[in-house]
Design a protein around this motif. Sequence first.
Motif, PDB file in Angstrom:
ATOM      1  N   ASN A  42       0.830  -1.211   0.000  1.00 26.73           N
ATOM      2  CA  ASN A  42       0.000   0.000   0.000  1.00 26.73           C
ATOM      3  C   ASN A  42       0.864   1.261   0.000  1.00 26.73           C
ATOM      4  N   PHE A  43       1.956   1.228   0.776  1.00 28.73           N
ATOM      5  CA  PHE A  43       2.849   2.382   0.866  1.00 28.73           C
ATOM      6  C   PHE A  43       3.498   2.665  -0.490  1.00 28.73           C
ATOM      7  N   LEU A  44       4.042   1.625  -1.133  1.00 25.62           N
ATOM      8  CA  LEU A  44       4.706   1.812  -2.422  1.00 25.62           C
ATOM      9  C   LEU A  44       3.706   2.150  -3.532  1.00 25.62           C
ATOM     10  N   ALA A  45       2.483   1.613  -3.420  1.00 29.82           N
ATOM     11  CA  ALA A  45       1.449   1.928  -4.410  1.00 29.82           C
ATOM     12  C   ALA A  45       1.059   3.408  -4.325  1.00 29.82           C
ATOM     13  N   THR A  46       1.100   3.962  -3.121  1.00 31.48           N
ATOM     14  CA  THR A  46       0.809   5.392  -2.950  1.00 31.48           C
ATOM     15  C   THR A  46       1.850   6.245  -3.662  1.00 31.48           C
ATOM     16  N   ILE A  47       3.126   5.838  -3.563  1.00 30.53           N
ATOM     17  CA  ILE A  47       4.192   6.565  -4.271  1.00 30.53           C
ATOM     18  C   ILE A  47       3.992   6.444  -5.772  1.00 30.53           C
TER      19      ILE A  47
END
Length: 414
Positions: free
Chosen positions: A382-387
Amino acid sequence: MEKLLGKIPQIRFPEFKETWEHKKLSDLLSESKLKNTDLKYDKDEVLSVSGELGIVNQIEHLGRSYAGESVHNYGVVETGDIVYTKSPLKANPFGIIKLNKGKAGIVSTLYAVYKVNHKNAFGAFIDYYFSLDANTNRYLRPLVRKGAKNTLQITNEEAISSEIFVPTIDEQKRIASFLTVLDKKITQLKQKKNLLEHYKKGVMQKIFTQELRFKDENGKEFPNWQKKTLGEIFSIFNGYAFASEDTVTEGILWVKIADVGIQEMRKENLSFLPYDYFEKHKKFILKKGDYVIALTRPILSGELKIAVIDDFFNNSLLNQRVGKIVSEHNTTFVYYMLQLSWLIKAIENNIAGTDPPNLSPKEIDFIKISIPQKKEQNKIANFLATIDDKINRTENQLQQTQEYKKGLLQKMFC
């Protein structure tokens, strides 16, 4: 862009009413005879002319200087000079015309250098005029003679002997000023995208070396990561061997090797299969959110060709040489894991064949990597998808701004 019939552009700033005049380029520019005879500039200051980047330092652009033993006869290009490159490019078979917006330097005798007549011409306006491929090609085509090996035969005087429509100097400056603001916006968006991509790369390094860890909903540490083989983490589901003879002009999208890019799907040169194949081959239907990997020539410039199926490719059919990532783990986490440079290198070292290289799951199943439990995988994904979402939004803004500028250019010039 088709040449306008009148002498007034389709759109212009309301304060200007005069019609544009048909003037020879020789009225706006004059050939510069200034040579590097005093060796003021050395090989480190040789310039190249790029269709995309304009006039740039050759070493910074190409990684080395291609100058001969002596540069004393090279032409001096000062800031604000116009340079005509007598070299064919794909989009510009008769050469390109660019303004030097950077530092002064020198160019080989293959280039023509011109001074701007500041009484009736503004250099940036001329640069924007010739930034349109259609304008450049239309202007140069009647002047250039093609020689042996596709060389361009044209003298420096001939290159400025034809005409273009130009407005008053004040309108030239107004147009150039407006477009310069757009260029600054484009540059800012490019820089923002590059910074986000650099940040993503750095944070991924910290995550997968466990320098950066996430905590659960209660603020507690997740369990230690465990070493697993790639074969334990995911499998690759191969597509169906559809034949090129099966393709139709309209139907279901067929995902081929060429459609799988680096972290994104490509939408050029699409192929389609008959609609009734949807029922016949349900097993090979791709859905939005699936991850696919190219199995032939899977690595390009050190990057793995793996991408997510988006809305455009939803309900498409999977080709034999493209695989779908299947995993009991978080497949988005697996997708980011497969972007790690060391892991890509390990995969590359175990790919069978070289002409072309083909990826077989059994050849990479034994490669080991440490991964967290699924709850931490979810947080990481989720964190990397936000970036990635920020990168994609910035890319969309960039493309929209570039298209807006292109549309304006086509309507602002006669």
